[in-house]
Design an enzyme around this catalytic site. Structure first.
Site, PDB file in Angstrom:
ATOM      1  N   ASP A 145       6.319  -7.841  59.044  1.00 29.06           N
ATOM      2  CA  ASP A 145       6.351  -8.697  60.302  1.00 29.06           C
ATOM      3  C   ASP A 145       6.994  -7.954  61.429  1.00 29.06           C
ATOM      4  OD1 ASP A 145       8.647  -8.697  58.885  1.00 29.06           O
ATOM      5  OD2 ASP A 145       9.184 -10.735  58.728  1.00 29.06           O
ATOM      6  N   ILE A 146       8.166  -7.295  61.188  1.00 31.05           N
ATOM      7  CA  ILE A 146       8.754  -6.629  62.167  1.00 31.05           C
ATOM      8  C   ILE A 146       9.762  -5.532  61.565  1.00 31.05           C
ATOM      9  CG2 ILE A 146      10.777  -8.169  61.539  1.00 31.05           C
ATOM     10  CD1 ILE A 146      11.770  -8.046  64.585  1.00 31.05           C
ATOM     11  N   ASP A 148      13.046  -3.688  62.158  1.00 31.01           N
ATOM     12  CA  ASP A 148      14.236  -3.937  63.149  1.00 31.01           C
ATOM     13  C   ASP A 148      15.169  -2.367  63.247  1.00 31.01           C
ATOM     14  OD1 ASP A 148      16.731  -4.792  63.769  1.00 31.01           O
ATOM     15  OD2 ASP A 148      16.619  -6.670  62.715  1.00 31.01           O
TER      16      ASP A 148
END
Length: 246
Positions: A145-146, A148
């Protein structure tokens, strides 16, 4: 420009840069449908649902072009990557079938990699739900999803390259956060480069909340306070009490 983490078909290549979402980008909530239970807990929208789906379709075309003739072993990183994985793999399948290809487009697995506590990435990585030895010799594409800090995925890939030895490993991430905390890891396929805000929605969560939001937005302080202890609450008792009061 960044090189791919692994070559496919003997080609090194460079990644296609993501769509750049500018700092302080925030769309007014009044122009989009926001579920009632979230209307007061978002500071604004970062990426509306339509833009997400259009960008995923382009990523699917890029991936199928790069991996043409190769069966990809997709690994969905749960839970946040599940909606992105579903939409991306559906687009990939449509492209494959439209072109009447004779090879199998992909197989898949699911993996849990835990690194978040609250609104910050801890850098602590816990992996389960998969026997990683089965990835040996496969062309692996993680669907996340991401990105970071990048610590989670960089440590995972380093372990797999060293110990498991798949044929190739690449990463597709819907979002890539621009943050000073980044370890420098770059995914191979990225939908959007986003500012250093805590993004929620489209299955990105804050303590399990906001996964059902169709857009990607930025949580505000009211949302942080309201859902701070959501995972540990007795929701069944709260629901029963609400029904009783009604």
């Amino acid at each position: 420009m960044s090189k791919f983490n692994y070559s496919i078909h003997g080609k090194e290549g460079v990644r296609r840069e993501p769509f750049f979402v500018k700092d302080l980008t925030s769309m007014s909530l009044e122009h989009f449908y926001i579920p009632t239970h979230y209307q007061d807990t978002l500071g604004g929208l970062m990426i509306p649902a339509g833009a997400i789906h259009d960008r995923i379709e382009k990523l699917a075309h890029d991936i199928m072009e790069d991996y043409h003739g190769v069966t990809i072993h997709l690994i969905c990183v749960l839970k946040g990557g599940s909606t992105f994985f579903s939409d991306l793999s559906s687009c990939m399948k449509k492209i494959h079938n439209y072109n009447r290809e004779k090879y199998i487009p992909y197989t898949f697995d699911f993996i849990r990699v835990k690194s978040y506590e609250g609104t910050s990435s801890t850098g602590n990585v816990k992996i389960d739900n998969i026997d990683v030895s089965t990835l040996a010799g496969k062309h692996v594409l993680f669907v996340e999803d991401i990105i970071d800090t990048g610590l989670t995925m960089s440590r995972l890939l380093a372990y797999l390259k060293d110990q498991v030895k798949p044929a190739s490993i690449r990463v597709a991430s819907l979002l890539e956060k621009r943050t000073d905390r980044s370890c420098g890891f770059k995914a191979d396929y990225v939908g959007f480069s986003v500012p250093d805000e805590f993004a929620v929605g489209y299955c990105l969560d804050y303590n399990e909340v906001y996964r059902d939001l169709p857009h990607i937005g930025v949580i505000n302080q009211l949302g942080i306070d309201k859902f701070r202890d959501y995972e540990t609450k007795d929701h069944a008792a709260a629901a029963a009490a609400a029904v009783k009061e009604a």
